[in-house]
Design a protein around this motif. Structure first.
Motif, mmCIF file in Angstrom:
data_model
loop_
_atom_site.group_PDB
_atom_site.id
_atom_site.type_symbol
_atom_site.label_atom_id
_atom_site.label_comp_id
_atom_site.label_asym_id
_atom_site.label_seq_id
_atom_site.Cartn_x
_atom_site.Cartn_y
_atom_site.Cartn_z
ATOM 1 N N THR A 25 0.825 -1.212 0.000
ATOM 2 C CA THR A 25 0.000 0.000 0.000
ATOM 3 C C THR A 25 0.849 1.248 0.000
ATOM 4 O O THR A 25 0.327 2.339 -0.140
ATOM 5 C CB THR A 25 -0.926 0.014 1.224
ATOM 6 N N GLN A 51 -8.430 0.088 8.046
ATOM 7 C CA GLN A 51 -8.329 -0.378 6.652
ATOM 8 C C GLN A 51 -7.057 -1.195 6.464
ATOM 9 O O GLN A 51 -7.067 -2.220 5.785
ATOM 10 C CB GLN A 51 -8.345 0.837 5.721
ATOM 11 N N GLU A 52 -5.942 -0.738 7.076
ATOM 12 C CA GLU A 52 -4.678 -1.479 6.971
ATOM 13 C C GLU A 52 -4.820 -2.864 7.600
ATOM 14 O O GLU A 52 -4.359 -3.862 7.056
ATOM 15 C CB GLU A 52 -3.558 -0.728 7.700
ATOM 16 N N GLU A 55 -6.707 -5.263 5.469
ATOM 17 C CA GLU A 55 -5.934 -5.732 4.318
ATOM 18 C C GLU A 55 -4.866 -6.747 4.749
ATOM 19 O O GLU A 55 -4.511 -7.644 3.994
ATOM 20 C CB GLU A 55 -5.261 -4.545 3.623
ATOM 21 N N LYS A 56 -4.320 -6.628 5.979
ATOM 22 C CA LYS A 56 -3.261 -7.521 6.450
ATOM 23 C C LYS A 56 -3.809 -8.889 6.869
ATOM 24 O O LYS A 56 -3.122 -9.884 6.764
ATOM 25 C CB LYS A 56 -2.525 -6.910 7.639
#
Length: 192
Positions: A25, A51-52, A55-56
């Protein structure tokens, strides 16, 4: 990058330590900040952090699944290799035991033959010694007899006659000047 090694379990540093790498990202790893500043920066980001994390999570799950697969594969290979070694050992062990048994039997047989040979030598030595003792006694007797015969100059003459039930024996012994005549009739045992 391709897996290397015997079981294919080596990874590069990017796969083993995802926290140290840069995310796709574009986020740069955070430098260590004092405790108060770190909490303020987290509050400022707020929504971006969720959000991070979202995604992880799938990436972490995939990495955990892959690492688990590699570990299970390594354990399976290790178990198969151990099983192969155990099968080989079970096949070789009877041969080793048979060789040991045969070696012990050969040693036992050699010891038996050595004992038998030693016993025969001892028996031979004892018989040889006894034979020489008897031979010495015979020589002593013969020497005395010859000496006695020389002094007396005796002569023995005789004849015999056998009939169906008797044996007639006549001996004439000459000792010096006096002859001695022995005449005997010996009955023979007859089976009827």
């Amino acid at each position: 990058m391709e897996p290397r090694g015997l079981l294919g379990t080596e990874w590069d540093e990017e796969q083993t330590e995802p926290e140290d790498r840069t995310e796709s990202t574009g986020c740069v790893p955070q430098e260590k900040q004092p405790v108060g500043l770190a909490s303020e920066t987290k509050r400022a980001k707020g929504g971006g952090e969720n959000q991070e994390l979202s995604e992880k999570i799938p990436a972490v799950k995939i990495q955990a699944w892959w690492r688990g697969t590699l570990v299970r594969r390594a354990l399976l290979h290790a178990a198969l290799r151990a099983w192969i070694i155990q099968c080989w050992w079970r096949m070789i062990l009877p041969k080793i035991m048979e060789k040991r048994r045969q070696a012990l039997l050969d040693t036992f047989q050699q010891e038996q033959w050595a004992v038998v040979r030693l016993q025969s030598w001892i028996r031979m030595w004892r018989i040889h010694r006894r034979y020489h003792q008897v031979l010495k006694a015979v020589r002593v007797i013969q020497s005395y007899w010859r000496c006695h015969a020389c002094t007396s100059r005796g002569i023995i003459k005789g004849h015999y006659r056998v009939t169906a039930s008797q044996m007639h024996l006549e001996l004439e012994i000459l000792l010096g000047s006096q002859p001695c005549i022995v005449s005997e009739c010996i009955p023979l045992p007859v089976k009827e």
